[in-house]
Design a protein around this motif. Structure first.
Motif, PDB file in Angstrom:
ATOM      1  N   LEU A 182      19.607  51.910  53.916  1.00 34.37           N
ATOM      2  CA  LEU A 182      18.919  53.318  54.321  1.00 34.37           C
ATOM      3  C   LEU A 182      17.673  51.835  54.466  1.00 34.37           C
ATOM      4  N   ARG A 212      27.318  52.870  68.097  1.00 30.25           N
ATOM      5  CA  ARG A 212      27.657  54.201  66.778  1.00 30.25           C
ATOM      6  C   ARG A 212      27.563  55.457  67.560  1.00 30.25           C
ATOM      7  N   SER A 223      26.868  59.110  65.935  1.00 33.03           N
ATOM      8  CA  SER A 223      26.217  59.923  65.245  1.00 33.03           C
ATOM      9  C   SER A 223      26.981  61.585  64.808  1.00 33.03           C
ATOM     10  N   PRO A 237      14.439  57.410  63.341  1.00 28.74           N
ATOM     11  CA  PRO A 237      15.398  58.369  62.130  1.00 28.74           C
ATOM     12  C   PRO A 237      16.015  58.232  63.562  1.00 28.74           C
ATOM     13  N   GLU A 238      16.377  58.755  64.899  1.00 25.89           N
ATOM     14  CA  GLU A 238      17.643  59.403  65.712  1.00 25.89           C
ATOM     15  C   GLU A 238      17.972  57.615  65.830  1.00 25.89           C
ATOM     16  N   ASP A 239      17.724  56.452  65.276  1.00 23.14           N
ATOM     17  CA  ASP A 239      18.928  55.563  65.001  1.00 23.14           C
ATOM     18  C   ASP A 239      19.676  55.200  63.936  1.00 23.14           C
ATOM     19  N   THR A 240      19.881  56.783  63.464  1.00 21.10           N
ATOM     20  CA  THR A 240      20.348  56.681  62.454  1.00 21.10           C
ATOM     21  C   THR A 240      22.089  57.450  63.037  1.00 21.10           C
ATOM     22  N   GLN A 268      26.851  52.539  58.092  1.00 19.58           N
ATOM     23  CA  GLN A 268      25.838  53.735  58.078  1.00 19.58           C
ATOM     24  C   GLN A 268      24.712  52.744  57.670  1.00 19.58           C
ATOM     25  N   VAL A 269      23.901  53.154  58.611  1.00 17.11           N
ATOM     26  CA  VAL A 269      22.501  53.244  58.738  1.00 17.11           C
ATOM     27  C   VAL A 269      21.747  54.604  59.420  1.00 17.11           C
ATOM     28  N   THR A 270      20.936  54.303  57.351  1.00 18.84           N
ATOM     29  CA  THR A 270      20.298  55.750  57.825  1.00 18.84           C
ATOM     30  C   THR A 270      18.961  55.478  57.756  1.00 18.84           C
ATOM     31  N   VAL A 271      18.056  55.806  58.733  1.00 19.86           N
ATOM     32  CA  VAL A 271      16.566  55.472  58.524  1.00 19.86           C
ATOM     33  C   VAL A 271      15.654  57.019  58.617  1.00 19.86           C
ATOM     34  N   SER A 272      15.101  57.008  57.432  1.00 22.64           N
ATOM     35  CA  SER A 272      14.107  58.044  57.046  1.00 22.64           C
ATOM     36  C   SER A 272      12.878  58.337  57.578  1.00 22.64           C
TER      37      SER A 272
END
Length: 121
Positions: free
Chosen positions: A11, A38, A40, A87-90, A116-120
């Motif tokens: 994260l 990736r 989503s 965020p759209e790279d999540t 998992q990659v989560t971009v806030s």
């Protein structure tokens, strides 16, 4: 058993960085080509970047200038450095590689387990 081992997801806040690693452990294993993909939720898996055996790289437009793919042949590992994350790279990021195994005259294709990659925001 031949496999690809991914690490480095997590994260991060928007604008931050992460580095993903994909290793192909084993003395009789060599990476020919590798790509990072990736996926989503609700979307198809898509190619992000790839690297050939002689180091040629390719990127999709939406990561150019932000992501860098590289390889360390001595470690049998390929990296994806991700900067200026949005965020759209999540997504779940997967590595995919053509591997030379032992004395086989052809390569075999393998997928990593995903990270998992989560971009806030």
């Amino acid at each position: 058993q031949v496999r690809l081992v991914e690490s480095g997801g997590g994260l991060v806040q928007a604008g931050g960085s992460l580095r993903l690693s994909c290793a192909a452990p084993g003395n009789n294993v060599r990476i020919k080509t590798m790509g990072w993909y990736r996926q989503s939720p609700g979307k198809q898996r898509e190619l992000v970047a790839s690297i050939t055996s002689d180091g040629n790289t390719n990127y999709v437009d939406f990561v150019k200038g932000r992501f860098t793919i590289s390889r360390d042949n001595a470690k049998n590992t390929v990296y994806l450095q991700m900067n200026s994350l949005k965020p759209e790279d999540t997504a779940v990021y997967y590595c995919n590689a053509d591997l030379y195994i032992a004395t086989l005259p052809y390569s075999l294709n393998y997928w990593g387990q995903g990270t998992q990659v989560t971009v806030s925001s």
